[in-house]
Design a protein around this motif. Structure first.
Motif, PDB file in Angstrom:
ATOM      1  N   LEU A 172      30.501  47.644  37.194  1.00 18.69           N
ATOM      2  CA  LEU A 172      31.525  47.455  36.185  1.00 18.69           C
ATOM      3  C   LEU A 172      32.385  46.231  36.482  1.00 18.69           C
ATOM      4  N   ALA A 173      32.643  45.952  37.760  1.00 18.12           N
ATOM      5  CA  ALA A 173      33.473  44.806  38.117  1.00 18.12           C
ATOM      6  C   ALA A 173      32.768  43.488  37.825  1.00 18.12           C
ATOM      7  N   ARG A 174      31.434  43.514  37.684  1.00 12.87           N
ATOM      8  CA  ARG A 174      30.701  42.294  37.387  1.00 12.87           C
ATOM      9  C   ARG A 174      30.781  41.913  35.916  1.00 12.87           C
ATOM     10  N   SER A 175      31.194  42.823  35.088  1.00 13.24           N
ATOM     11  CA  SER A 175      31.152  42.634  33.649  1.00 13.24           C
ATOM     12  C   SER A 175      32.088  41.514  33.200  1.00 13.24           C
ATOM     13  N   ARG A 176      31.518  40.559  32.503  1.00  7.30           N
ATOM     14  CA  ARG A 176      32.312  39.457  31.946  1.00  7.30           C
ATOM     15  C   ARG A 176      33.257  39.990  30.882  1.00  7.30           C
ATOM     16  N   THR A 177      32.793  40.984  30.124  1.00 10.71           N
ATOM     17  CA  THR A 177      33.626  41.582  29.081  1.00 10.71           C
ATOM     18  C   THR A 177      34.863  42.230  29.684  1.00 10.71           C
ATOM     19  N   LEU A 178      34.695  42.898  30.815  1.00  6.31           N
ATOM     20  CA  LEU A 178      35.839  43.528  31.478  1.00  6.31           C
ATOM     21  C   LEU A 178      36.863  42.481  31.899  1.00  6.31           C
ATOM     22  N   ARG A 179      36.387  41.372  32.440  1.00 14.81           N
ATOM     23  CA  ARG A 179      37.323  40.324  32.868  1.00 14.81           C
ATOM     24  C   ARG A 179      38.117  39.783  31.695  1.00 14.81           C
ATOM     25  N   TYR A 180      37.451  39.542  30.571  1.00 19.62           N
ATOM     26  CA  TYR A 180      38.149  39.014  29.398  1.00 19.62           C
ATOM     27  C   TYR A 180      39.063  40.065  28.773  1.00 19.62           C
ATOM     28  N   ALA A 181      38.685  41.328  28.875  1.00 22.57           N
ATOM     29  CA  ALA A 181      39.547  42.399  28.376  1.00 22.57           C
ATOM     30  C   ALA A 181      40.840  42.474  29.193  1.00 22.57           C
ATOM     31  N   ILE A 194      56.703  42.700  30.817  1.00 26.30           N
ATOM     32  CA  ILE A 194      56.427  41.317  31.228  1.00 26.30           C
ATOM     33  C   ILE A 194      55.919  41.294  32.672  1.00 26.30           C
ATOM     34  N   PHE A 195      56.575  42.068  33.538  1.00 24.54           N
ATOM     35  CA  PHE A 195      56.164  42.115  34.933  1.00 24.54           C
ATOM     36  C   PHE A 195      54.760  42.687  35.070  1.00 24.54           C
ATOM     37  N   PHE A 196      54.484  43.818  34.389  1.00 20.94           N
ATOM     38  CA  PHE A 196      53.160  44.427  34.476  1.00 20.94           C
ATOM     39  C   PHE A 196      52.102  43.492  33.886  1.00 20.94           C
ATOM     40  N   GLY A 197      52.451  42.768  32.832  1.00 21.59           N
ATOM     41  CA  GLY A 197      51.523  41.786  32.265  1.00 21.59           C
ATOM     42  C   GLY A 197      51.234  40.670  33.251  1.00 21.59           C
ATOM     43  N   ALA A 198      52.254  40.234  33.994  1.00 19.46           N
ATOM     44  CA  ALA A 198      52.055  39.177  34.984  1.00 19.46           C
ATOM     45  C   ALA A 198      51.174  39.665  36.133  1.00 19.46           C
ATOM     46  N   VAL A 199      51.340  40.924  36.532  1.00 20.93           N
ATOM     47  CA  VAL A 199      50.493  41.489  37.585  1.00 20.93           C
ATOM     48  C   VAL A 199      49.053  41.580  37.104  1.00 20.93           C
ATOM     49  N   CYS A 200      48.855  42.022  35.862  1.00 22.53           N
ATOM     50  CA  CYS A 200      47.495  42.080  35.295  1.00 22.53           C
ATOM     51  C   CYS A 200      46.891  40.682  35.202  1.00 22.53           C
ATOM     52  N   LEU A 201      47.696  39.707  34.843  1.00 21.09           N
ATOM     53  CA  LEU A 201      47.211  38.331  34.739  1.00 21.09           C
ATOM     54  C   LEU A 201      46.806  37.800  36.114  1.00 21.09           C
ATOM     55  N   ALA A 202      47.569  38.146  37.151  1.00 21.29           N
ATOM     56  CA  ALA A 202      47.200  37.731  38.506  1.00 21.29           C
ATOM     57  C   ALA A 202      45.898  38.401  38.944  1.00 21.29           C
ATOM     58  N   ALA A 203      45.725  39.683  38.611  1.00 23.46           N
ATOM     59  CA  ALA A 203      44.478  40.376  38.951  1.00 23.46           C
ATOM     60  C   ALA A 203      43.298  39.747  38.203  1.00 23.46           C
ATOM     61  N   ALA A 204      43.510  39.403  36.940  1.00 22.72           N
ATOM     62  CA  ALA A 204      42.448  38.762  36.158  1.00 22.72           C
ATOM     63  C   ALA A 204      42.096  37.398  36.748  1.00 22.72           C
ATOM     64  N   ALA A 205      43.096  36.674  37.195  1.00 21.46           N
ATOM     65  CA  ALA A 205      42.830  35.371  37.807  1.00 21.46           C
ATOM     66  C   ALA A 205      42.001  35.537  39.079  1.00 21.46           C
ATOM     67  N   CYS A 206      42.304  36.571  39.855  1.00 21.47           N
ATOM     68  CA  CYS A 206      41.511  36.829  41.069  1.00 21.47           C
ATOM     69  C   CYS A 206      40.067  37.150  40.720  1.00 21.47           C
ATOM     70  N   LEU A 207      39.862  37.935  39.670  1.00 21.42           N
ATOM     71  CA  LEU A 207      38.495  38.257  39.249  1.00 21.42           C
ATOM     72  C   LEU A 207      37.736  37.004  38.820  1.00 21.42           C
ATOM     73  N   HIS A 208      38.418  36.104  38.126  1.00 23.84           N
ATOM     74  CA  HIS A 208      37.766  34.879  37.672  1.00 23.84           C
ATOM     75  C   HIS A 208      37.484  33.927  38.836  1.00 23.84           C
ATOM     76  N   VAL A 209      38.431  33.803  39.750  1.00 28.73           N
ATOM     77  CA  VAL A 209      38.278  32.859  40.860  1.00 28.73           C
ATOM     78  C   VAL A 209      37.184  33.297  41.821  1.00 28.73           C
ATOM     79  N   THR A 210      37.092  34.605  42.082  1.00 30.44           N
ATOM     80  CA  THR A 210      36.066  35.077  43.002  1.00 30.44           C
ATOM     81  C   THR A 210      34.685  35.059  42.379  1.00 30.44           C
ATOM     82  N   ARG A 211      34.624  34.790  41.105  1.00 28.26           N
ATOM     83  CA  ARG A 211      33.360  34.627  40.371  1.00 28.26           C
ATOM     84  C   ARG A 211      32.450  35.828  40.520  1.00 28.26           C
ATOM     85  N   TRP A 212      32.995  36.988  40.214  1.00 30.89           N
ATOM     86  CA  TRP A 212      32.162  38.180  40.184  1.00 30.89           C
ATOM     87  C   TRP A 212      31.290  38.056  38.957  1.00 30.89           C
TER      88      TRP A 212
END
Length: 96
Positions: A37-46, A67-85
């Protein structure tokens, strides 16, 4: 850097693992192995869309918790994109 003796001992241990339990050796040797599930490109974009939506909703309602929770989610999404799962198969790593 490892000494010649240490390198030889590590290779001996690795050979023992590959002989005794090949499934464990393969699991330990995989680089970049991630669950399905973590490999899913759709999950990352969601997660990206959720984070941006939370930030916009929080800005519109002046709710700093959103706003804070959105920023935390955005940081997690950035980590998923950078690690290139990605959907690529993991490589098998051998000690060098």
């Amino acid at each position: 850097m490892l000494s010649h003796h240490e390198q030889r001992e590590l290779e001996r241990i690795q050979d023992w693992f590959e002989h005794d339990d090949p499934h464990l050796a393969r699991a330990l040797g995989e680089v970049g192995s991630v669950g399905g599930l973590a490999r899913s490109r759709t999950l990352r974009y969601a997660i990206d869309a959720l984070a941006i939506g939370l930030i916009i909703l929080g800005a519109m309602t002046l709710n700093f918790g959103l706003i804070f929770f959105g920023a935390v989610c955005l940081a997690a999404a950035a980590c998923l994109h950078v690690t290139r799962w990605s959907e690529t198969t993991p490589r098998h790593r051998r000690l060098e």
